[in-house]
Design a protein around this motif. Structure first.
Motif, PDB file in Angstrom:
ATOM      1  N   ALA A  98       0.744  -1.034  -0.042  1.00  0.00           N
ATOM      2  CA  ALA A  98      -0.014   0.112   0.043  1.00  0.00           C
ATOM      3  C   ALA A  98       1.087   1.351   0.089  1.00  0.00           C
ATOM      4  O   ALA A  98       0.535   2.366  -0.922  1.00  0.00           O
ATOM      5  CB  ALA A  98      -0.813  -0.287   1.217  1.00  0.00           C
ATOM      6  N   SER A 146      -7.446  -7.967  -5.692  1.00  0.00           N
ATOM      7  CA  SER A 146      -8.125  -8.685  -4.720  1.00  0.00           C
ATOM      8  C   SER A 146      -9.291  -9.533  -5.494  1.00  0.00           C
ATOM      9  O   SER A 146      -9.698  -8.936  -6.524  1.00  0.00           O
ATOM     10  CB  SER A 146      -8.922  -7.756  -3.793  1.00  0.00           C
ATOM     11  OG  SER A 146      -9.845  -8.365  -3.019  1.00  0.00           O
ATOM     12  N   ARG A 183      -8.969  -9.758   3.640  1.00  0.00           N
ATOM     13  CA  ARG A 183      -9.633  -8.702   4.115  1.00  0.00           C
ATOM     14  C   ARG A 183      -9.013  -8.319   5.585  1.00  0.00           C
ATOM     15  O   ARG A 183      -9.046  -7.490   6.299  1.00  0.00           O
ATOM     16  CB  ARG A 183     -11.107  -8.437   4.015  1.00  0.00           C
ATOM     17  CG  ARG A 183     -11.300  -8.067   2.544  1.00  0.00           C
ATOM     18  CD  ARG A 183     -10.703  -6.774   1.953  1.00  0.00           C
ATOM     19  NE  ARG A 183     -11.163  -5.627   2.737  1.00  0.00           N
ATOM     20  CZ  ARG A 183     -12.152  -4.982   2.329  1.00  0.00           C
ATOM     21  NH1 ARG A 183     -13.027  -5.378   1.161  1.00  0.00           N
ATOM     22  NH2 ARG A 183     -12.596  -3.876   2.980  1.00  0.00           N
ATOM     23  N   TRP A 241      -5.639  -6.557   6.337  1.00  0.00           N
ATOM     24  CA  TRP A 241      -5.669  -5.209   6.174  1.00  0.00           C
ATOM     25  C   TRP A 241      -6.034  -4.470   7.597  1.00  0.00           C
ATOM     26  O   TRP A 241      -6.921  -4.953   8.233  1.00  0.00           O
ATOM     27  CB  TRP A 241      -6.413  -4.753   5.066  1.00  0.00           C
ATOM     28  CG  TRP A 241      -6.128  -5.120   3.838  1.00  0.00           C
ATOM     29  CD1 TRP A 241      -6.579  -6.004   3.259  1.00  0.00           C
ATOM     30  CD2 TRP A 241      -5.054  -4.677   3.031  1.00  0.00           C
ATOM     31  NE1 TRP A 241      -6.265  -6.062   2.006  1.00  0.00           N
ATOM     32  CE2 TRP A 241      -5.278  -5.153   1.691  1.00  0.00           C
ATOM     33  CE3 TRP A 241      -4.057  -3.614   3.282  1.00  0.00           C
ATOM     34  CZ2 TRP A 241      -3.944  -5.276   0.756  1.00  0.00           C
ATOM     35  CZ3 TRP A 241      -3.049  -3.448   1.909  1.00  0.00           C
ATOM     36  CH2 TRP A 241      -3.263  -4.216   0.843  1.00  0.00           C
ATOM     37  N   GLU A 252      -7.284  -1.383   7.800  1.00  0.00           N
ATOM     38  CA  GLU A 252      -8.384  -0.878   7.324  1.00  0.00           C
ATOM     39  C   GLU A 252      -8.574  -1.121   5.924  1.00  0.00           C
ATOM     40  O   GLU A 252      -7.729  -1.510   5.278  1.00  0.00           O
ATOM     41  CB  GLU A 252      -8.109   0.581   7.730  1.00  0.00           C
ATOM     42  CG  GLU A 252      -6.979   1.411   7.088  1.00  0.00           C
ATOM     43  CD  GLU A 252      -6.682   2.894   7.534  1.00  0.00           C
ATOM     44  OE1 GLU A 252      -6.265   3.527   6.612  1.00  0.00           O
ATOM     45  OE2 GLU A 252      -6.937   2.982   8.515  1.00  0.00           O
ATOM     46  N   ALA A 253      -9.903  -0.778   5.573  1.00  0.00           N
ATOM     47  CA  ALA A 253      -9.935  -0.967   4.305  1.00  0.00           C
ATOM     48  C   ALA A 253      -9.093  -0.223   3.166  1.00  0.00           C
ATOM     49  O   ALA A 253      -9.217   1.047   3.110  1.00  0.00           O
ATOM     50  CB  ALA A 253     -11.658  -0.622   3.916  1.00  0.00           C
ATOM     51  N   PRO A 254      -8.804  -1.044   2.496  1.00  0.00           N
ATOM     52  CA  PRO A 254      -7.648  -0.440   1.396  1.00  0.00           C
ATOM     53  C   PRO A 254      -8.399   0.477   0.305  1.00  0.00           C
ATOM     54  O   PRO A 254      -9.429  -0.097  -0.157  1.00  0.00           O
ATOM     55  CB  PRO A 254      -7.043  -1.605   0.654  1.00  0.00           C
ATOM     56  CG  PRO A 254      -7.996  -2.685   0.957  1.00  0.00           C
ATOM     57  CD  PRO A 254      -8.555  -2.459   2.238  1.00  0.00           C
ATOM     58  N   GLU A 255      -7.819   1.436  -0.108  1.00  0.00           N
ATOM     59  CA  GLU A 255      -8.333   2.353  -1.123  1.00  0.00           C
ATOM     60  C   GLU A 255      -7.380   2.731  -1.853  1.00  0.00           C
ATOM     61  O   GLU A 255      -6.293   3.080  -1.387  1.00  0.00           O
ATOM     62  CB  GLU A 255      -9.109   3.372  -0.513  1.00  0.00           C
ATOM     63  CG  GLU A 255     -10.345   3.206   0.392  1.00  0.00           C
ATOM     64  CD  GLU A 255     -11.126   4.300   1.028  1.00  0.00           C
ATOM     65  OE1 GLU A 255     -10.524   5.653   0.807  1.00  0.00           O
ATOM     66  OE2 GLU A 255     -12.056   4.073   1.602  1.00  0.00           O
ATOM     67  N   GLY A 256      -7.812   3.188  -3.049  1.00  0.00           N
ATOM     68  CA  GLY A 256      -6.766   3.748  -4.176  1.00  0.00           C
ATOM     69  C   GLY A 256      -6.691   2.990  -5.251  1.00  0.00           C
ATOM     70  O   GLY A 256      -7.124   1.644  -5.470  1.00  0.00           O
ATOM     71  N   ASP A 257      -6.164   3.748  -6.418  1.00  0.00           N
ATOM     72  CA  ASP A 257      -6.032   2.970  -7.744  1.00  0.00           C
ATOM     73  C   ASP A 257      -5.188   1.809  -7.908  1.00  0.00           C
ATOM     74  O   ASP A 257      -5.423   0.887  -8.601  1.00  0.00           O
ATOM     75  CB  ASP A 257      -5.565   3.992  -8.924  1.00  0.00           C
ATOM     76  CG  ASP A 257      -6.273   4.962  -9.190  1.00  0.00           C
ATOM     77  OD1 ASP A 257      -7.523   5.129  -8.815  1.00  0.00           O
ATOM     78  OD2 ASP A 257      -6.163   6.155  -9.448  1.00  0.00           O
ATOM     79  N   TYR A 276      -5.259  -0.829  -5.666  1.00  0.00           N
ATOM     80  CA  TYR A 276      -6.109  -1.852  -5.028  1.00  0.00           C
ATOM     81  C   TYR A 276      -7.238  -1.963  -6.108  1.00  0.00           C
ATOM     82  O   TYR A 276      -8.164  -1.361  -6.436  1.00  0.00           O
ATOM     83  CB  TYR A 276      -6.767  -1.388  -3.573  1.00  0.00           C
ATOM     84  CG  TYR A 276      -7.519  -2.706  -3.081  1.00  0.00           C
ATOM     85  CD1 TYR A 276      -6.745  -3.583  -2.313  1.00  0.00           C
ATOM     86  CD2 TYR A 276      -8.902  -2.791  -3.177  1.00  0.00           C
ATOM     87  CE1 TYR A 276      -7.302  -4.432  -1.800  1.00  0.00           C
ATOM     88  CE2 TYR A 276      -9.230  -3.895  -2.645  1.00  0.00           C
ATOM     89  CZ  TYR A 276      -8.835  -4.786  -1.968  1.00  0.00           C
ATOM     90  OH  TYR A 276      -9.223  -6.096  -1.389  1.00  0.00           O
TER      91      TYR A 276
END
Length: 325
Positions: free
Chosen positions: A254, A262, A274, A277, A279-284, A286
């Motif tokens: 990350a 995923s 899941r 992690w 916290e919930a992964p975010e971004g291009d 992922y």
């Protein structure tokens, strides 16, 4: 002259269709998965390696026996004796040794103490043929073909291996299409976990008897741009070393913005990922592919990203140069 006209016609046709040729300057820096990414026949051998193998997170493979008195259609019968004999043999020490030694690290013994050492009925004319239903991956890896001849020779049975997709296994078996099932256990709350057409074998406490575990592995490109291989071990009284390393690896992925593919489909593998992690992964970086494990490995290989896979699917992917059924 004809060659010149053909060349000019081709150029005009490409221009009219808006075709472009990618160059190092025009090629997108952030490729996204498309339908082409899910093609399971890459033109080159996969550049993927297993970087971290989990000792806790795993897929539980269980034995499940259809009930001979279940509610099936007409002309459907279950070979109860044959299915029970095969289940007991597979749970015996010699079979378990063969299963776990077939390819080191591919399967591990179940955590539960399920070794069987009792009596096993020999085949009769009416019970000789056994239908063993398992997943396509288990059938393809050659595991059963390697160990079942010993069972057939000693007890006189003939085992037919029926391969089905994982999501269809228990449905087919519930319709009476198998005498024994070897597959990942149904998830908690699944209708097939307590389906009336499955029974608890005499002498066993569970309807779905634990047999093997297939560990999860974090796979990635051999060059390892996130530096996963350089992450050291850490000790914790509660969490296993491999789980701590997996969490640290995902954090590094990350932070470096490397692609992580995923499954994103609510499957057991998706939920196992899941859990790692913070916290919930975010971004291009992922990418939730919403597809099966084989296509996820293909997408990760093509994008130079990472993916959490079960060891069995990755072994098939690696062995068959990226081809997964």
């Amino acid at each position: 002259m004809k060659k010149l006209l053909l060349f000019l016609f081709t150029v005009c046709l490409l221009a009219g269709c808006g075709a472009q040729v990618d160059t190092p300057e025009t090629k997108p820096a952030q490729p996204v998965p498309t339908e082409a990414a899910a093609v399971t026949e890459p033109s080159r051998s996969p550049d993927m390696v297993a970087l971290v193998v989990s000792d806790r997170l795993s897929v539980a493979y269980t034995l499940t026996a259809p009930d001979p008195n279940g509610d099936y259609g007409e002309d459907i019968s279950i070979n109860a004796q044959g299915g029970e004999a095969l289940a007991k043999w597979l749970l015996g020490q010699s079979a378990l040794d063969g299963l776990t030694a077939y390819q080191e690290g591919l399967f591990l013994p179940a955590e539960e103490d399920s070794v069987y050492s009792g009596w096993i009925a020999k085949a009769t004319d009416h019970t000789r043929a056994i239908r063993l239903m398992t997943t396509v991956n288990v059938a393809e890896v050659g595991l059963l073909e390697a160990i079942l001849p010993a069972f057939e020779e000693e007890f006189g049975y003939e085992v037919e291996i029926l391969a089905e997709k994982e999501e269809e296994i228990y449905l087919c078996a519930a319709l009476g299409e198998a005498d024994l099932v070897l597959a990942p256990a149904p998830r908690e709350g699944d209708i097939f976990a307590e389906h009336a057409n499955f029974r608890t074998l005499p002498g066993f406490k569970q309807r779905h008897i634990p047999l093997l575990r297939c560990p999860y592995v974090l796979c990635g490109p051999a060059e390892d741009p996130a530096g996963v291989k350089s992450i050291g071990d850490a000790a914790d009284a509660v969490v296993s070393v491999s789980e701590l390393k997996l969490r640290a690896a995902l954090k590094a992925i990350a932070e470096t913005g490397c692609y992580f593919i995923s499954r994103g489909d609510g499957s057991e593998a998706h939920w196992a990922e899941r859990k790692l992690w913070p916290e919930a992964p975010e971004g291009d970086w992922y990418v939730a592919a919403d597809t099966e494990m084989g296509p996820c490995l293909t997408i990760a290989e093509e994008m130079g990203g990472y993916v959490l896979s079960d060891a069995l699917t990755f072994e098939i992917f690696r062995t068959w140069n990226g081809i997964v059924s």
